[in-house]
Design a protein around this motif. Structure first.
Motif, PDB file in Angstrom:
ATOM      1  N   GLU A 144       0.832  -1.205   0.000  1.00  0.00           N
ATOM      2  CA  GLU A 144       0.000   0.000   0.000  1.00  0.00           C
ATOM      3  C   GLU A 144       0.868   1.256   0.000  1.00  0.00           C
ATOM      4  O   GLU A 144       0.578   2.225  -0.717  1.00  0.00           O
ATOM      5  CB  GLU A 144      -0.926  -0.001   1.218  1.00  0.00           C
ATOM      6  N   ALA A 145       1.931   1.260   0.776  1.00  0.00           N
ATOM      7  CA  ALA A 145       2.837   2.405   0.821  1.00  0.00           C
ATOM      8  C   ALA A 145       3.495   2.628  -0.540  1.00  0.00           C
ATOM      9  O   ALA A 145       3.639   3.776  -0.994  1.00  0.00           O
ATOM     10  CB  ALA A 145       3.887   2.206   1.905  1.00  0.00           C
ATOM     11  N   ILE A 175       1.287   6.883  -6.767  1.00  0.00           N
ATOM     12  CA  ILE A 175       0.226   7.803  -7.172  1.00  0.00           C
ATOM     13  C   ILE A 175       0.648   9.247  -6.947  1.00  0.00           C
ATOM     14  O   ILE A 175       0.288  10.123  -7.723  1.00  0.00           O
ATOM     15  CB  ILE A 175      -1.144   7.488  -6.521  1.00  0.00           C
ATOM     16  N   VAL A 176       1.422   9.498  -5.914  1.00  0.00           N
ATOM     17  CA  VAL A 176       1.922  10.856  -5.675  1.00  0.00           C
ATOM     18  C   VAL A 176       2.830  11.279  -6.831  1.00  0.00           C
ATOM     19  O   VAL A 176       2.765  12.413  -7.299  1.00  0.00           O
ATOM     20  CB  VAL A 176       2.630  10.942  -4.310  1.00  0.00           C
ATOM     21  N   PRO A 213       2.377  20.413  -3.747  1.00  0.00           N
ATOM     22  CA  PRO A 213       2.582  18.983  -3.599  1.00  0.00           C
ATOM     23  C   PRO A 213       1.274  18.215  -3.785  1.00  0.00           C
ATOM     24  O   PRO A 213       0.193  18.781  -3.722  1.00  0.00           O
ATOM     25  CB  PRO A 213       3.101  18.829  -2.172  1.00  0.00           C
ATOM     26  N   VAL A 214       1.418  16.926  -4.003  1.00  0.00           N
ATOM     27  CA  VAL A 214       0.273  16.046  -4.182  1.00  0.00           C
ATOM     28  C   VAL A 214       0.075  15.232  -2.905  1.00  0.00           C
ATOM     29  O   VAL A 214       1.032  14.849  -2.243  1.00  0.00           O
ATOM     30  CB  VAL A 214       0.490  15.114  -5.395  1.00  0.00           C
ATOM     31  N   ALA A 227      -4.570  10.481  -5.973  1.00  0.00           N
ATOM     32  CA  ALA A 227      -3.740  11.641  -5.676  1.00  0.00           C
ATOM     33  C   ALA A 227      -4.477  12.928  -6.030  1.00  0.00           C
ATOM     34  O   ALA A 227      -5.061  13.044  -7.109  1.00  0.00           O
ATOM     35  CB  ALA A 227      -2.428  11.555  -6.451  1.00  0.00           C
ATOM     36  N   LEU A 228      -4.455  13.871  -5.104  1.00  0.00           N
ATOM     37  CA  LEU A 228      -4.985  15.205  -5.343  1.00  0.00           C
ATOM     38  C   LEU A 228      -3.994  16.214  -4.782  1.00  0.00           C
ATOM     39  O   LEU A 228      -3.362  15.966  -3.755  1.00  0.00           O
ATOM     40  CB  LEU A 228      -6.348  15.400  -4.662  1.00  0.00           C
TER      41      LEU A 228
END
Length: 114
Positions: free
Chosen positions: A11-12, A18-19, A37-38, A60-61
């Protein structure tokens, strides 16, 4: 692994990927700048007060689209005009423009393949 728990290694690793891929909202706007930053947005179960689905169900947002934090030199109005609606300030407009959580997750999965 469930929400509120430490992410597994897998998961990490996914969240780091995604970042790197950039903000889903910024990337969906053709020709748009990518804000940094994301951050990792955890997709929630449906319904009021719904819990997060877990670390494997994330997109990611950027800080603007996620938490409504305008980039330096912008206020909420000018950031909305330039970068589109934020999930925090106007969830309805955000979902209309970028899609619901299911659509965000699908776009995120696509970004991980390119």
């Amino acid at each position: 692994m469930g929400p509120g728990k430490k992410p597994t290694k897998a998961e990490a690793k996914r969240m780091a990927r995604i970042v790197e891929a950039g903000c889903c909202a910024c990337r969906s706007d053709t020709g748009a700048e990518w804000l940094r930053p994301v951050e990792v947005h955890h997709i929630k179960n449906e319904g009021m007060g719904a819990a997060r689905k877990g670390h494997a169900v994330t997109a990611a947002l950027c800080a603007w689209h996620h938490r409504g934090e305008p980039p330096e030199g912008f206020n909420v109005t000018t950031a909305t005009e330039r970068f589109g609606p934020s999930l925090f300030h106007n969830g309805r407009a955000f979902r209309k423009q970028y899609g619901d959580d299911k659509a965000l997750l699908a776009f995120q999965e696509y970004l991980l393949t390119i």
